[in-house]
Design an enzyme around this catalytic site. Structure first.
Site, PDB file in Angstrom:
ATOM      1  N   ARG A  15       1.798 -14.906  -8.489  1.00 44.32           N
ATOM      2  CA  ARG A  15       1.501 -15.580  -7.193  1.00 44.32           C
ATOM      3  C   ARG A  15       0.051 -16.209  -7.212  1.00 44.32           C
ATOM      4  O   ARG A  15      -0.634 -15.973  -8.181  1.00 44.32           O
ATOM      5  CB  ARG A  15       1.371 -14.205  -5.994  1.00 44.32           C
ATOM      6  CG  ARG A  15       2.731 -13.876  -5.679  1.00 44.32           C
ATOM      7  CD  ARG A  15       2.512 -12.328  -4.795  1.00 44.32           C
ATOM      8  NE  ARG A  15       1.998 -11.471  -5.617  1.00 44.32           N
ATOM      9  CZ  ARG A  15       1.798 -10.165  -5.405  1.00 44.32           C
ATOM     10  NH1 ARG A  15       1.884  -9.952  -4.115  1.00 44.32           N
ATOM     11  NH2 ARG A  15       1.521  -9.391  -6.045  1.00 44.32           N
ATOM     12  N   LYS A  75      -4.264 -10.374  -6.039  1.00 44.12           N
ATOM     13  CA  LYS A  75      -4.384  -9.050  -6.490  1.00 44.12           C
ATOM     14  C   LYS A  75      -5.842  -8.733  -6.897  1.00 44.12           C
ATOM     15  O   LYS A  75      -6.901  -9.257  -6.741  1.00 44.12           O
ATOM     16  CB  LYS A  75      -3.912  -9.148  -8.032  1.00 44.12           C
ATOM     17  CG  LYS A  75      -2.067  -9.053  -7.906  1.00 44.12           C
ATOM     18  CD  LYS A  75      -1.679  -8.122  -6.769  1.00 44.12           C
ATOM     19  CE  LYS A  75      -2.016  -6.705  -7.298  1.00 44.12           C
ATOM     20  NZ  LYS A  75      -1.277  -5.564  -6.356  1.00 44.12           N
ATOM     21  N   TYR A  94      -6.146  -8.338  -1.961  1.00 44.01           N
ATOM     22  CA  TYR A  94      -5.890  -7.013  -1.957  1.00 44.01           C
ATOM     23  C   TYR A  94      -6.927  -6.487  -2.908  1.00 44.01           C
ATOM     24  O   TYR A  94      -7.313  -6.782  -3.925  1.00 44.01           O
ATOM     25  CB  TYR A  94      -4.571  -6.769  -2.408  1.00 44.01           C
ATOM     26  CG  TYR A  94      -3.300  -7.334  -1.689  1.00 44.01           C
ATOM     27  CD1 TYR A  94      -3.167  -6.596  -0.644  1.00 44.01           C
ATOM     28  CD2 TYR A  94      -2.465  -8.379  -1.987  1.00 44.01           C
ATOM     29  CE1 TYR A  94      -2.024  -7.047   0.221  1.00 44.01           C
ATOM     30  CE2 TYR A  94      -1.383  -8.731  -1.104  1.00 44.01           C
ATOM     31  CZ  TYR A  94      -1.400  -8.113   0.063  1.00 44.01           C
ATOM     32  OH  TYR A  94      -0.278  -8.444   0.924  1.00 44.01           O
ATOM     33  N   HIS A  96      -6.838  -2.223  -2.813  1.00 46.36           N
ATOM     34  CA  HIS A  96      -6.483  -0.938  -3.040  1.00 46.36           C
ATOM     35  C   HIS A  96      -7.548  -0.021  -3.613  1.00 46.36           C
ATOM     36  O   HIS A  96      -7.377   0.454  -4.832  1.00 46.36           O
ATOM     37  CB  HIS A  96      -5.320  -0.950  -4.014  1.00 46.36           C
ATOM     38  CG  HIS A  96      -4.142  -1.755  -3.477  1.00 46.36           C
ATOM     39  ND1 HIS A  96      -3.500  -1.382  -2.343  1.00 46.36           N
ATOM     40  CD2 HIS A  96      -3.667  -2.933  -3.670  1.00 46.36           C
ATOM     41  CE1 HIS A  96      -2.682  -2.163  -1.859  1.00 46.36           C
ATOM     42  NE2 HIS A  96      -2.791  -3.296  -2.828  1.00 46.36           N
ATOM     43  N   GLU A 118      -5.122  -4.959   2.722  1.00 43.63           N
ATOM     44  CA  GLU A 118      -4.434  -3.738   3.081  1.00 43.63           C
ATOM     45  C   GLU A 118      -5.063  -2.995   4.234  1.00 43.63           C
ATOM     46  O   GLU A 118      -4.430  -2.239   4.541  1.00 43.63           O
ATOM     47  CB  GLU A 118      -4.215  -3.293   1.751  1.00 43.63           C
ATOM     48  CG  GLU A 118      -5.213  -2.285   1.346  1.00 43.63           C
ATOM     49  CD  GLU A 118      -6.153  -3.336   0.267  1.00 43.63           C
ATOM     50  OE1 GLU A 118      -6.081  -4.403   0.203  1.00 43.63           O
ATOM     51  OE2 GLU A 118      -6.814  -2.721  -0.419  1.00 43.63           O
ATOM     52  N   ASP A 270       0.566   1.515  -5.721  1.00 44.43           N
ATOM     53  CA  ASP A 270      -0.632   0.676  -6.102  1.00 44.43           C
ATOM     54  C   ASP A 270      -1.962   1.311  -5.085  1.00 44.43           C
ATOM     55  O   ASP A 270      -2.977   1.234  -5.318  1.00 44.43           O
ATOM     56  CB  ASP A 270      -0.478  -0.670  -5.155  1.00 44.43           C
ATOM     57  CG  ASP A 270       0.234  -0.591  -3.836  1.00 44.43           C
ATOM     58  OD1 ASP A 270       0.682   0.379  -3.418  1.00 44.43           O
ATOM     59  OD2 ASP A 270       0.122  -1.556  -3.271  1.00 44.43           O
ATOM     60  N   VAL A 298       5.835  -0.285 -10.794  1.00 46.22           N
ATOM     61  CA  VAL A 298       5.128  -1.496 -11.018  1.00 46.22           C
ATOM     62  C   VAL A 298       4.259  -1.707  -9.670  1.00 46.22           C
ATOM     63  O   VAL A 298       4.745  -1.788  -8.481  1.00 46.22           O
ATOM     64  CB  VAL A 298       6.421  -2.650 -11.267  1.00 46.22           C
ATOM     65  CG1 VAL A 298       5.436  -3.981 -11.240  1.00 46.22           C
ATOM     66  CG2 VAL A 298       6.860  -2.153 -12.637  1.00 46.22           C
TER      67      VAL A 298
HETATM   68  P1  NAD Z   1       3.589   1.371   6.445  1.00 43.04           P
HETATM   69  O1  NAD Z   1       2.064   1.983   7.000  1.00 43.04           O
HETATM   70  O2  NAD Z   1       4.542   0.365   6.971  1.00 43.04           O
HETATM   71  O3  NAD Z   1       4.570   2.603   6.230  1.00 43.04           O
HETATM   72  C1  NAD Z   1       4.044   3.885   5.602  1.00 43.04           C
HETATM   73  C2  NAD Z   1       4.943   4.975   6.295  1.00 43.04           C
HETATM   74  O4  NAD Z   1       4.600   6.193   5.614  1.00 43.04           O
HETATM   75  C3  NAD Z   1       4.633   5.389   7.646  1.00 43.04           C
HETATM   76  O5  NAD Z   1       5.681   5.050   8.587  1.00 43.04           O
HETATM   77  C4  NAD Z   1       3.943   6.639   7.689  1.00 43.04           C
HETATM   78  O6  NAD Z   1       4.484   7.305   8.856  1.00 43.04           O
HETATM   79  C5  NAD Z   1       4.758   7.222   6.640  1.00 43.04           C
HETATM   80  N1  NAD Z   1       4.155   8.341   5.799  1.00 43.04           N
HETATM   81  C6  NAD Z   1       2.959   8.992   5.800  1.00 43.04           C
HETATM   82  N2  NAD Z   1       2.849  10.039   5.381  1.00 43.04           N
HETATM   83  C7  NAD Z   1       4.064  10.258   4.977  1.00 43.04           C
HETATM   84  C8  NAD Z   1       4.677  11.682   4.392  1.00 43.04           C
HETATM   85  N3  NAD Z   1       3.947  12.656   4.109  1.00 43.04           N
HETATM   86  N4  NAD Z   1       6.044  11.571   4.219  1.00 43.04           N
HETATM   87  C9  NAD Z   1       6.676  10.820   4.728  1.00 43.04           C
HETATM   88  N5  NAD Z   1       6.399   9.488   5.155  1.00 43.04           N
HETATM   89  C10 NAD Z   1       5.025   9.567   5.533  1.00 43.04           C
HETATM   90  O7  NAD Z   1       3.342   0.935   4.857  1.00 43.04           O
HETATM   91  P2  NAD Z   1       4.154  -0.030   3.868  1.00 43.04           P
HETATM   92  O8  NAD Z   1       3.709  -1.409   4.360  1.00 43.04           O
HETATM   93  O9  NAD Z   1       5.528   0.294   4.078  1.00 43.04           O
HETATM   94  O10 NAD Z   1       3.664   0.333   2.395  1.00 43.04           O
HETATM   95  C11 NAD Z   1       3.992   1.409   1.855  1.00 43.04           C
HETATM   96  C12 NAD Z   1       3.239   1.505   0.462  1.00 43.04           C
HETATM   97  O11 NAD Z   1       3.736   0.374  -0.469  1.00 43.04           O
HETATM   98  C13 NAD Z   1       1.776   1.292   0.450  1.00 43.04           C
HETATM   99  O12 NAD Z   1       1.051   1.833  -0.566  1.00 43.04           O
HETATM  100  C14 NAD Z   1       1.846  -0.349  -0.111  1.00 43.04           C
HETATM  101  O13 NAD Z   1       0.593  -0.734  -0.625  1.00 43.04           O
HETATM  102  C15 NAD Z   1       2.818  -0.184  -1.087  1.00 43.04           C
HETATM  103  N6  NAD Z   1       3.190  -1.646  -1.412  1.00 43.04           N
HETATM  104  C16 NAD Z   1       3.284  -1.904  -2.778  1.00 43.04           C
HETATM  105  C17 NAD Z   1       3.532  -2.833  -3.489  1.00 43.04           C
HETATM  106  C18 NAD Z   1       3.891  -2.959  -4.919  1.00 43.04           C
HETATM  107  O14 NAD Z   1       4.063  -4.156  -5.795  1.00 43.04           O
HETATM  108  N7  NAD Z   1       4.170  -1.678  -5.731  1.00 43.04           N
HETATM  109  C19 NAD Z   1       4.045  -3.897  -2.577  1.00 43.04           C
HETATM  110  C20 NAD Z   1       3.895  -3.799  -1.336  1.00 43.04           C
HETATM  111  C21 NAD Z   1       3.416  -2.584  -0.774  1.00 43.04           C
END
Ligand code: NAD
Length: 363
Positions: A15, A75, A94, A96, A118, A270, A298
């Protein structure tokens, strides 16, 4: 303002922080934009396109870091980039930080203003700069999970959709936010049985209204998680508490009761991940197996679909980036206090409470 954009150096990260259309927008407002040569190639944008949009192409990343007042990236900076930090630099990307103490220390030492995609939280509670990547990662998580359920990767040899006369695969999604809902959409579309758990009852109500009997919603607690993962073929970790390190709700002991060859995709990696057995992996070497469960963790999943991801991300980041460039940082924050929520470090101080709370040293 002088705006820079360098080529991402993270493993398999294709990206880029600015598209040629973004460059046009900055340049039309009188800003100078430096783009590193070939920064956009991985997303399908040529140097010529940036050039015609008004950017100046520079080969040497260190020169761009040195000249820029605001660096727009995707990133978090990696260790080899810490030397380029300089006082007053606005770094818009981002971060993190809750999972990266060395980066916090480097930002504080150099007095960089870290504006984190984020943690930018709009007044309605939405996270507009995380959402597009979460939509992509959520949709990809089922695609990747389905692939690693194949026998040759150590998976169970299960087709999520099944075929007539066979049992359909069971997908369990921990967290029903943006990642979770997008994972749900694809899993339902594929024809899997889907269970989704969240602590937020309003969110579960919303999902129930959307999907009715196609999806089982459950309150997220240890008992329900344990019962659900026991039956699962694919578990997706999608929990977030903004800025904080992720609670480890997918416990190591569950691996022992899960089916051999089931798959765990920890999208939340992340932010530290929601699995006790989670270790960060890369696109080059995406999986490992623990207790017979294939783990995929990942940290930059959207990098795999770079063109879609770059366009989706920059369509959101340009909005706040332009405000910062046009008004200057302080004025932009005063006129739109939402930008304050994105500031993680400023003038040598850690300014994000949730990040600070993730470390004993900063409390
Ligand atoms: P979001 O805030 O939209 O959703 C998170 C959800 O988790 C919320 O609905 C919240 O109520 C819920 N939650 C909190 N504590 C909880 C628990 N104990 N049990 C169950 N649910 C619980 O966030 P998102 O945008 O969906 O992002 C989720 C994660 O994915 C983040 O850490 C984000 O950084 C990550 N992410 C990673 C990548 C990657 O490439 N690996 C890419 C995008 C996002």
């Amino acid at each position: 303002m002088i705006i820079g954009c360098v080529k991402e150096i993270k493993n398999n990260e294709y990206r880029v922080g600015l598209t040629p259309d973004n460059v046009k927008e900055y340049v039309s407002k009188g800003h100078i934009v430096y783009i590193q040569k070939d920064a956009g190639i991985g997303s399908g944008f040529s140097n010529e396109e940036y050039n015609s949009a008004g950017a100046q192409i520079i080969e040497d990343a260190s020169l761009i870091w040195e000249k820029s007042e605001m660096m727009v990236k995707v990133k978090e900076p990696l260790e080899e980039e810490y030397n380029y930090f300089h006082e007053g630099l606005i770094l818009y990307t981002y971060f993190h930080l809750a999972a990266d103490k060395p980066l916090i220390d480097a930002l504080l030492k150099a007095k960089v203003t870290a504006v984190a995609y984020e943690t930018l939280i709009e007044k309605d509670g939405s996270i507009p700069l995380l959402a597009p990547m979460s939509q992509i990662a959520g949709r990809l998580s089922v695609q990747e999970g389905a692939k690693y359920l194949e026998k040759k990767y150590g998976g169970e040899g299960i087709l999520l959709a099944g075929v007539p006369g066979t049992v359909r695969g069971h997908v369990v999604i921990l967290g029903g936010g943006t990642v979770g809902l997008n994972a749900c959409k694809i899993a339902v579309g594929m024809g899997a049985n889907v269970t989704i758990l969240d602590i937020n009852l309003k969110r579960l109500e919303y999902i129930d209204e959307l999907y009715g009997t196609q999806v089982q919603t459950l309150v997220s607690n240890n008992i329900n998680i344990e019962k659900s993962v026991r039956e699962a073929d694919l578990v997706i970790g999608a929990v977030l508490i903004p800025g904080k390190s992720t609670p480890k709700i997918f416990k190591r002991e569950y691996l022992k009761i899960m089916k051999k060859g089931s798959v765990y995709v920890d999208v939340a990696v992340d932010q530290g991940g929601c699995g006790e057995s989670t270790r960060v992996t890369t696109h080059d070497d995406p999986i490992y197996v623990e207790e017979g469960v294939v783990h995929y963790c990942v940290g930059n999943m959207p990098g795999a679909v770079s063109r879609t991801s770059t366009i989706a991300l920059t369509s959101a980041t340009i909005h706040y980036g332009l405000q910062i460039a046009n008004k200057g940082f302080s004025q932009a924050c005063q006129e739109n206090d939402v930008i304050y929520s994105a500031i993680n470090t400023y003038n040598g101080e850690l300014t994000c409470l949730n990040v600070a709370n993730s470390f004993d040293d900063y409390n």
